[in-house]
Design a protein around this motif. Structure first.
Motif, short mmCIF file in Angstrom:
data_model
loop_
_atom_site.label_atom_id
_atom_site.label_comp_id
_atom_site.label_asym_id
_atom_site.label_seq_id
_atom_site.Cartn_x
_atom_site.Cartn_y
_atom_site.Cartn_z
N LEU A 11 -5.88 -1.93 7.09
CA LEU A 11 -4.51 -2.12 6.61
C LEU A 11 -3.78 -3.11 7.50
O LEU A 11 -4.03 -3.20 8.70
CB LEU A 11 -3.78 -0.78 6.59
N LEU A 31 -0.45 -2.23 2.97
CA LEU A 31 -1.30 -3.22 2.32
C LEU A 31 -2.47 -3.58 3.23
O LEU A 31 -2.30 -3.65 4.45
CB LEU A 31 -0.51 -4.49 2.02
N ALA A 63 3.34 0.94 -0.13
CA ALA A 63 3.24 1.93 0.95
C ALA A 63 2.63 1.25 2.17
O ALA A 63 3.12 1.38 3.29
CB ALA A 63 2.38 3.09 0.49
N TRP A 108 1.29 -7.72 -8.75
CA TRP A 108 0.55 -7.01 -9.79
C TRP A 108 -0.15 -5.78 -9.21
O TRP A 108 -0.83 -5.07 -9.95
CB TRP A 108 -0.45 -7.94 -10.46
N ALA A 109 -0.01 -5.55 -7.92
CA ALA A 109 -0.60 -4.35 -7.30
C ALA A 109 0.41 -3.22 -7.23
O ALA A 109 0.20 -2.23 -6.55
CB ALA A 109 -1.11 -4.69 -5.90
N THR A 110 1.55 -3.40 -7.88
CA THR A 110 2.58 -2.35 -7.87
C THR A 110 2.78 -1.83 -9.29
O THR A 110 2.49 -2.53 -10.25
CB THR A 110 3.93 -2.91 -7.37
N PRO A 111 3.31 -0.61 -9.40
CA PRO A 111 3.70 -0.14 -10.74
C PRO A 111 4.87 -0.98 -11.27
O PRO A 111 5.47 -1.74 -10.53
CB PRO A 111 4.17 1.30 -10.50
N PHE A 130 -9.08 -5.23 -2.08
CA PHE A 130 -8.18 -4.85 -3.17
C PHE A 130 -8.91 -4.53 -4.46
O PHE A 130 -8.28 -4.21 -5.45
CB PHE A 130 -7.20 -6.01 -3.47
N LEU A 131 -10.23 -4.67 -4.47
CA LEU A 131 -10.94 -4.53 -5.74
C LEU A 131 -10.74 -3.15 -6.34
O LEU A 131 -10.75 -2.12 -5.64
CB LEU A 131 -12.43 -4.80 -5.54
N ILE A 132 -10.61 -3.10 -7.63
CA ILE A 132 -10.32 -1.84 -8.34
C ILE A 132 -11.65 -1.15 -8.68
O ILE A 132 -12.53 -1.77 -9.27
CB ILE A 132 -9.59 -2.12 -9.65
N GLN A 191 -2.01 -9.15 -16.19
CA GLN A 191 -2.07 -8.94 -14.75
C GLN A 191 -2.63 -10.17 -14.06
O GLN A 191 -3.60 -10.77 -14.53
CB GLN A 191 -2.95 -7.74 -14.43
N THR A 246 -2.93 1.76 -9.73
CA THR A 246 -2.87 0.32 -9.52
C THR A 246 -4.02 -0.06 -8.61
O THR A 246 -4.64 0.80 -7.99
CB THR A 246 -1.56 -0.06 -8.82
N PRO A 247 -4.30 -1.32 -8.52
CA PRO A 247 -5.34 -1.74 -7.58
C PRO A 247 -5.06 -1.21 -6.17
O PRO A 247 -5.96 -0.83 -5.45
CB PRO A 247 -5.26 -3.26 -7.63
N PHE A 248 -3.79 -1.20 -5.84
CA PHE A 248 -3.45 -0.78 -4.48
C PHE A 248 -3.83 0.68 -4.23
O PHE A 248 -4.34 1.04 -3.19
CB PHE A 248 -1.96 -0.96 -4.23
#
Lengths: 572, 203
Positions: free
Chosen positions: B16, A537, A535, A523-526, A551-553, A517, B5-7
């Protein structure tokens, strides 16, 4: 939806929620491919077609190279004109059937994802461009088979070749309009041009370079069409010089245009696979732009003065050749910082990317050998010097250019291999076989290098580029012609292995786990991404948006995600 | 790999990005105009280079017996310059949300485009330059013919946008399509000025 519209509401050609492989979705039908409005479906079509024609071009080039090894008797083509046909077909397929479409394919698939766009600009236009290109390139092959192309004996089919190749180039131009429009106009909020990922920037420079350069090829094809149709080139011998129609994209420094996206992909791959995004983002963007401007810009403005001949006796051209080396060297140097400080994982994208950059650098550096002769001549003429050279460095009509072409083609093929492996999981939902990929990369690198070295040395020995029947081979050149042939054979093997690897992934083999990644938006998409990519951003705040706070996970999501991936440390 | 995902994990409070309408048609038209200009410049460049080769050998150009008149090309130039003015009128009308004026101006531009094509066709009939007379003759026809194709493309583009406007699209707040067609139209007018000077004036 009209060609000029860019909505992302088309469902044609996309099976929502499916992994996106070519065979595992019952909703994917032929009709869906013909009416595709989803850039991902269109990108896959371009990719498959380009690799097929790359292989075809490599096979034809191999036959032409084998014919070149023994000039005493042409065994496959009847005469010099027949050899020109064979040689030119290989070149047309490699450039317009394989390499340019391969970068177009990757750009059509990846650019909207990287810039945070819901769709490609004018996706129906990109689909129409694909079908036009496909029909055009098939007609090019048919025209050659029926006696057309440069050196062709059938007037009607030479005319057909000019028209068909013209349509191919127009289709590529239209695809480039779609790509450049997406980067310039469809970026998500906050993604200024200096925050565009390196690969997308490379595709932008590539597309803009194409929009500057390829119309000249179209103009030359129009003239070729009229000249042949109205009897100014009455026989096959007089039609041999038509091979020069594509010189503006097949001779250095214009040829380096193909190296721009390859170098950009290499930098992108180095950033991801060392875990260290390139620190000097803006300088790298500037250098890639500079390579595009210096390489193609200078060549374009000197092209008309060449009189359809290869000549180094042009100051601007000499300056461009010298200046082209610098951005390649500097870009690799800046990317080297990531290699030095990051964790080196020898996967296909990294290895192929690195080899691509090195081959591009060696091609640009080797081309400098061609400018020694005009520089010596310039010094002798203007500064009363009396410099002499022991060997002839007048390489204008020799296989020296074949050698440079081999090196740059090798670099471009490696760039394509790096990109396809890097984004394979995004494209098919399956990774490509990495071991096979490494073998493919080594074959391509070896092929480009051997082709290049053989051609360059044979050129110094005086081997002419397009020989006549029974022409004497200079001492030692025959062996070098054989070396070149071995190089083309290796490159053909690489194209075959790449196609086999893609076939495996597209039919559902290979790992379904996301193997790595990066920090750019794709890389933020499946994998593969859904129809509209995103959807919504957050506003992008840097060149590495997935490292932005927005964007942090969360740790919980990382834990769930990492459980199914190869290595949690590989995540951003 | 799961679908997380991160998103998906973006915190609710993250601002947004607004979904603004990109000006893709205008950008795309600019890029097409660039490519068209390059191709046309290439053709004119080849013509001038070829012409210089002939003059260098001491031969006359145009060939003896060939008359390249100037009256029609001048009229064609004025026609296209007028059409650029009517195109500017159409653009200004749409800026003011004045649809009747837009339709009149767009219609006039189309009419002048047709007039230009008719004059070009007439000019070609009176030039008496045999295509097979000289290797340069096809070049002249290539340059003129390419410009005619571009003019037809510009007219088709204008007709399409005018029909859309007739159906209610475009307004003072959404001028992208009108800007796009105006840009392409101005490009064809500019290219004709190059052609006019390179072929009809300097011969």
């Amino acid at each position: 939806m009209a060609l000029t519209e860019t909505r992302h509401d088309s469902t044609a050609g996309h099976a929502e929620g499916s992994p996106g492989g070519l065979s595992d979705s019952p909703l994917v039908t032929l009709d869906a491919y013909f009416g595709a409005g989803d850039h991902k479906v269109v990108g896959r079509l371009w990719l498959l077609g380009s690799v097929l024609f790359l292989l075809a071009g490599a096979v034809i080039s191999l036959v032409a190279a084998a014919e070149h090894t023994d000039l005493g008797a042409f065994t496959i083509s009847d005469d010099a004109a027949g050899f020109a046909q064979l040689w030119s077909l290989g070149r047309d397929l490699l450039i317009f059937g394989g390499l340019i479409p391969m970068f177009v394919a990757l750009a059509i698939y990846v650019v909207p994802l990287q810039v945070g766009s819901f769709s490609l600009a004018f996706p129906r236009g990109a689909a129409a461009a694909f079908w036009t290109w496909l029909v055009g390139i098939i007609l090019v092959i048919v025209s050659y088979a029926a006696g057309g192309g440069p050196g062709g004996w059938s007037t009607d089919h030479v005319v057909m070749w000019a028209a068909a190749l013209g349509f191919v180039v127009l289709a590529l131009l239209w695809a480039m309009v779609c790509i450049a429009s997406t980067v310039l106009g469809a970026r998500t909020a906050g993604m200024d041009l200096d925050r565009v990922p390196v690969a997308s920037w490379g595709f932008l420079v590539f597309s803009l370079g194409g929009l500057f350069s390829l119309p000249l090829v179209v103009a030359q094809l129009v003239l070729a069409y009229l000249d042949v149709k109205h009897g100014f080139l009455p026989d096959e011998t007089s039609r041999i010089p038509l091979v020069g129609v594509t010189d503006s994209v097949s001779l250095a420094p214009g040829l380096y245009w193909l190296g721009v996206p390859a170098l950009a992909i290499a930098v992108e791959a180095i950033g991801v696979h060392t875990g260290r995004p390139v620190r000097f983002h803006r300088p790298v963007l500037a250098l890639l732009g500079l390579l595009g401007v210096v390489a193609y810009g200078a060549d374009m403005f000197t092209f008309a003065s060449r009189g359809r001949q290869i000549a180094f006796d042009n100051g601007l051209l000499v300056a461009a050749l010298i200046a082209s080396v610098l951005p390649v060297l500097a870009t690799l140097g800046l990317a080297g910082d990531s290699l030095r400080t990051g964790a080196l994982r020898l996967r296909t994208p990294l290895v192929a990317g690195l080899l691509s950059g090195l081959l591009l650098l060696s091609g640009a550096a080797a081309a400098l050998l061609g400018v020694i002769w005009p520089i010596v001549g310039f010094l002798n003429k203007n500064f009363d010097t009396d410099l002499s050279l022991d060997v002839s460095l007048d390489l204008a009509a020799t296989t020296f250019h074949e050698g440079i072409f081999g090196l740059i083609v090798g670099a471009a093929v490696l760039g394509g291999i790096a990109g396809i492996h890097h984004w394979a999981h995004k494209i098919w939902g399956r990774s490509l076989d990495d071991r096979l990929g490494l073998t493919t990369s080594l074959a391509a690198a070896g092929g480009g290098l051997v082709w290049g070295v053989g051609g360059i040395i044979a050129g110094f020995l005086g081997q002419v580029r397009l020989p006549n029947v029974g022409e004497t081979i200079p001492d030692g050149a025959e062996a070098m012609n054989g070396v070149s042939t071995a190089g083309v054979a290796l490159l053909t093997l690489a194209a075959l292995l790449l196609l086999a690897n893609i076939g495996k992934a597209a039919t559902g083999s290979g790992s379904a786990n996301e193997p790595w990644q990066g920090l750019s938006l794709e890389w933020a998409t499946p994998s593969p991404p859904p129809l509209s990519n995103f959807a919504a951003l957050p506003v992008v705040r840097s060149a590495t948006p997935l490292a932005d706070p927005e964007f942090l996970i969360p740790a919980s999501a990382v834990a769930t995600d990492a459980a199914t991936t190869a290595s949690p440390t590989e995540h951003a | 790999m799961t679908d997380i995902t991160p998103f998906d994990a973006i915190p609710d409070q993250a601002p947004l990005a607004p979904r603004s309408k990109p000006r893709l048609l205008l950008i795309g038209t600019s890029l097409v105009s660039l490519a068209v200009t390059m191709g046309f410049a290439g053709l004119v460049g080849f013509y001038l280079s070829s012409r210089a080769d002939v003059l260098r050998t001491g031969e006359p150009w145009p060939p003896k017996g060939v008359e390249v008149p100037l009256t029609q090309p001048n009229m064609m130039m004025f026609t296209l310059v007028f059409s650029a003015a009517t195109m500017a009128w159409a653009l200004q009308a749409m800026r003011n949300d004045d649809r009747p004026n837009f339709h009149i101006a767009a219609g006039l531009s189309l009419f002048l485009g047709f007039a230009f094509l008719a004059q070009t066709a007439y000019l070609l009939t009176i030039m008496e330059l045999e295509v097979a007379a000289s290797p340069r003759a096809p070049l002249i026809y290539a340059v003129i013919g390419t410009h005619m194709v571009l003019q037809v493309a510009a007219m088709a583009y204008l007709a399409g946008m005018a029909l859309r406007a007739f159906g209610g699209e475009y307004s003072a707040k959404d001028l992208e399509g009108v800007y796009g067609v105006a840009m392409f139209w101005y490009t064809t007018v500019g290219l004709y000025l190059v052609l006019w000077y390179a072929i009809y004036i300097t011969k």
